[in-house]
Design a protein around this motif. Structure first.
Motif, PDB file in Angstrom:
ATOM      1  N   MET A  27      67.103   4.669  30.589  1.00 14.49           N
ATOM      2  CA  MET A  27      68.174   3.697  30.841  1.00 14.49           C
ATOM      3  C   MET A  27      68.234   3.392  32.340  1.00 14.49           C
ATOM      4  SD  MET A  27      69.542   2.917  27.949  1.00 14.49           S
ATOM      5  CE  MET A  27      71.084   2.119  28.419  1.00 14.49           C
ATOM      6  N   LEU A  45      64.637   0.447  29.439  1.00 13.94           N
ATOM      7  CA  LEU A  45      65.436  -0.308  28.468  1.00 13.94           C
ATOM      8  C   LEU A  45      66.618  -0.946  29.176  1.00 13.94           C
ATOM      9  CD1 LEU A  45      65.494   2.228  25.505  1.00 13.94           C
ATOM     10  CD2 LEU A  45      63.968   0.278  25.811  1.00 13.94           C
ATOM     11  N   GLY A  97      69.049  -3.050  27.366  1.00 13.95           N
ATOM     12  CA  GLY A  97      69.842  -3.718  26.343  1.00 13.95           C
ATOM     13  C   GLY A  97      69.147  -4.971  25.865  1.00 13.95           C
ATOM     14  N   ILE A 125      76.018  -3.102  27.408  1.00 13.99           N
ATOM     15  CA  ILE A 125      74.687  -2.486  27.276  1.00 13.99           C
ATOM     16  C   ILE A 125      74.648  -1.269  26.335  1.00 13.99           C
ATOM     17  CG2 ILE A 125      74.872  -1.202  29.474  1.00 13.99           C
ATOM     18  CD1 ILE A 125      71.856  -1.594  29.817  1.00 13.99           C
ATOM     19  N   PRO A 126      75.693  -0.422  26.267  1.00 15.94           N
ATOM     20  CA  PRO A 126      75.588   0.695  25.313  1.00 15.94           C
ATOM     21  C   PRO A 126      75.576   0.221  23.862  1.00 15.94           C
ATOM     22  CG  PRO A 126      77.765   0.616  26.286  1.00 15.94           C
ATOM     23  CD  PRO A 126      76.916  -0.351  27.057  1.00 15.94           C
ATOM     24  N   SER A 184      74.310  -2.673  22.715  1.00 16.97           N
ATOM     25  CA  SER A 184      73.003  -3.225  22.360  1.00 16.97           C
ATOM     26  C   SER A 184      71.962  -2.105  22.293  1.00 16.97           C
ATOM     27  CB  SER A 184      72.580  -4.319  23.342  1.00 16.97           C
ATOM     28  OG  SER A 184      72.635  -3.852  24.664  1.00 16.97           O
ATOM     29  N   THR A 185      72.135  -1.079  23.121  1.00 21.46           N
ATOM     30  CA  THR A 185      71.161   0.024  23.074  1.00 21.46           C
ATOM     31  C   THR A 185      71.285   0.768  21.738  1.00 21.46           C
ATOM     32  OG1 THR A 185      71.369   0.235  25.472  1.00 21.46           O
ATOM     33  CG2 THR A 185      70.312   2.056  24.321  1.00 21.46           C
ATOM     34  N   LEU A 243      63.500   0.817  18.416  1.00 21.14           N
ATOM     35  CA  LEU A 243      63.017   1.758  19.435  1.00 21.14           C
ATOM     36  C   LEU A 243      62.188   2.886  18.827  1.00 21.14           C
ATOM     37  CD1 LEU A 243      66.225   2.072  21.696  1.00 21.14           C
ATOM     38  CD2 LEU A 243      64.363   0.406  21.821  1.00 21.14           C
ATOM     39  N   MET A 271      64.244   9.721  24.959  1.00 22.38           N
ATOM     40  CA  MET A 271      65.035   8.887  25.872  1.00 22.38           C
ATOM     41  C   MET A 271      65.543   9.731  27.031  1.00 22.38           C
ATOM     42  SD  MET A 271      65.714   5.605  25.109  1.00 22.38           S
ATOM     43  CE  MET A 271      67.411   5.185  25.493  1.00 22.38           C
ATOM     44  N   TRP A 279      73.391   9.805  21.573  1.00 23.14           N
ATOM     45  CA  TRP A 279      71.984   9.702  21.192  1.00 23.14           C
ATOM     46  C   TRP A 279      71.492  11.028  20.588  1.00 23.14           C
ATOM     47  CZ3 TRP A 279      70.448   4.804  21.549  1.00 23.14           C
ATOM     48  CH2 TRP A 279      69.127   4.512  21.236  1.00 23.14           C
ATOM     49  N   GLU A 293      73.591  -3.335  33.509  1.00 26.03           N
ATOM     50  CA  GLU A 293      73.483  -4.372  32.472  1.00 26.03           C
ATOM     51  C   GLU A 293      73.061  -5.671  33.150  1.00 26.03           C
ATOM     52  OE1 GLU A 293      76.820  -4.707  29.742  1.00 26.03           O
ATOM     53  OE2 GLU A 293      76.599  -6.883  29.740  1.00 26.03           O
TER      54      GLU A 293
END
Ligand code: SF4
Length: 385
Positions: free
Chosen positions: A38, A57, A59, A78-79, A81-82, A91, A97, A113, A244
């Motif tokens: 990230m 990554l 997002g 962004i969290p 979309s991740t 992914l 990650m 995660w 983001e």
């Protein structure tokens, strides 16, 4: 490769949220691994040295179906979309990650995660906020050695000091090429539109560094050969978009409104280290020391008693910026908490500024185009006075 071809390749990589190129890279040799990370900064050299592909990554602009269910409404995008990328299987090519310590949102995402993907490697990388070598430095060296041990275990290889130094050399070349393009853009912004440079940076998130270095060389040669007209645009320094990212359309809208962006903090991880990492000696210690001594100043890095905004004013002067645009993701705490202090500093230096917020999935840019167009026009008037 010609200019159009380069941009087409970068656009294709940018649009491909399913990481097809990463899948293809892995298929070329069975056993290959890829690790996502990230924003903002992760020492990619350590991943690369183990033969693993580091994949940045950021997002993406997509329909969020399940990602919203994991978060309250008043945090950045962004969290979500991740999470959406993860739960939708896009992914799956990643073997793990890394979540660097940028803010609480990213830290919480790392915990989620681990719960959501218990079979995959997931690591919270604690970057030091104390920059004393015997405190933050010693801590960070341990963090890096643990990360290196993890990468060796995942890849099933031993990484020698020489091998890590070789990765450092490649990433030094990468940083120098990116920096060279930033310098060229500041000198002759009509040659290097930011919307193009941005796509080039984004390509570096997913390509092996060797390929990205070649692509940066090809782009530089292509734009130096192009005869592009110089427009009477305003020279803008943009700040706030370090994590983001804004949609590409927003960057184009700012440019079309009559602004040359001569400095920015897009995709900042690839420019986090402002000096080359030494290529001899203890490779891990070199990475740590360069982080302590030459990290870029940004909202997620502690700068002690030094006044906030000093670096921004200096950069404006260096880049001959006529004005600043504060352009941050909505609900981005680090960016928006820093912004008043940065604004105060540029105001004291008599540098005009404007500000707006965005989300990575914004689709309408007319209002921003009008705002930045008006700002650009007013700069021209002030400069003429
Ligand atoms: S956009 Fe800002 S608040 Fe959101 S994850 Fe990034 S740094 Fe944190």
């Amino acid at each position: 490769m010609g200019h159009e071809q380069i941009l087409q390749q970068c656009q294709k990589l940018y649009d491909d949220l399913a990481l097809t190129n990463v899948r293809q890279w892995k298929e070329q040799r069975p056993g290959r691994k890829a690790i996502g990370y990230m924003p903002i900064y992760v020492p990619r050299e350590i991943i690369h040295a183990a033969g693993i592909l580091p994949v940045g990554l950021m997002g993406g602009d997509m329909e969020i179906i399940r990602g919203d269910a994991y978060y309250q409404s008043y945090i950045c995008h962004i969290p979500r979309s991740t999470i959406e990328l993860g739960v939708s299987g896009r992914l799956d090519a990643l073997d793990g990650m890394i979540f660097p310590s940028i803010c609480d949102v990213i830290r919480n995402l790392s915990g989620m995660w681990q719960l959501m993907f218990p079979d995959k490697y997931s690591r919270y990388l604690d970057l030091p906020q104390n920059y004393a070598a015997d405190i933050g430095g010693a801590f960070y060296i341990e963090e890096l050695r643990t990360l290196l041990a993890d990468m060796q275990r995942i890849a099933g290889v031993e990484v020698s000091n020489e091998r890590l130094l070789e990765s450092i050399r490649l990433y030094n070349e990468n940083r120098a090429r990116v920096q060279g393009l930033y310098d060229l853009r500041a000198d002759q912004p009509w040659r290097v539109p930011t919307s193009e440079l941005y796509l080039l940076l984004r390509a570096g998130n997913v390509l092996p560094v060797e390929e990205h270095n070649a692509l940066l060389d090809a782009y530089r040669a292509a734009v130096e050969a192009l005869d592009r007209p110089q427009l009477d645009n305003s020279r803008i320094v943009l700040r706030g978009a370090f994590c983001e990212q804004p949609p590409l359309g927003l960057i184009r809208a700012i440019e079309r409104a009559g602004c040359y962006i001569v400095d920015d903090d897009f995709v900042l991880g690839s420019r986090w280290l402002e000096k080359a990492v030494p290529e001899t000696g203890d490779a891990v210690a070199n990475l740590a020391q360069t982080f302590l001594d030459h990290s870029v100043q940004t909202a997620s890095a502690y700068i002690g008693d030094r006044p906030k905004g000093e670096a921004l004013v200096t950069r404006c002067r260096q880049r001959k910026g006529e004005g600043v645009i504060f352009c941050a993701a909505s609900f981005c705490d680090p960016a928006l908490l820093d912004q008043p202090m940065l604004a105060k500093a540029v105001e004291a230096a008599a540098i005009p500024y404007t500000e707006f917020k965005y989300a990575e999935n914004n689709g309408q840019f007319q209002a921003i185009k009008e705002q930045t167009g008006t700002f650009s026009d007013s700069l021209k008037l002030w400069v003429q006075e």
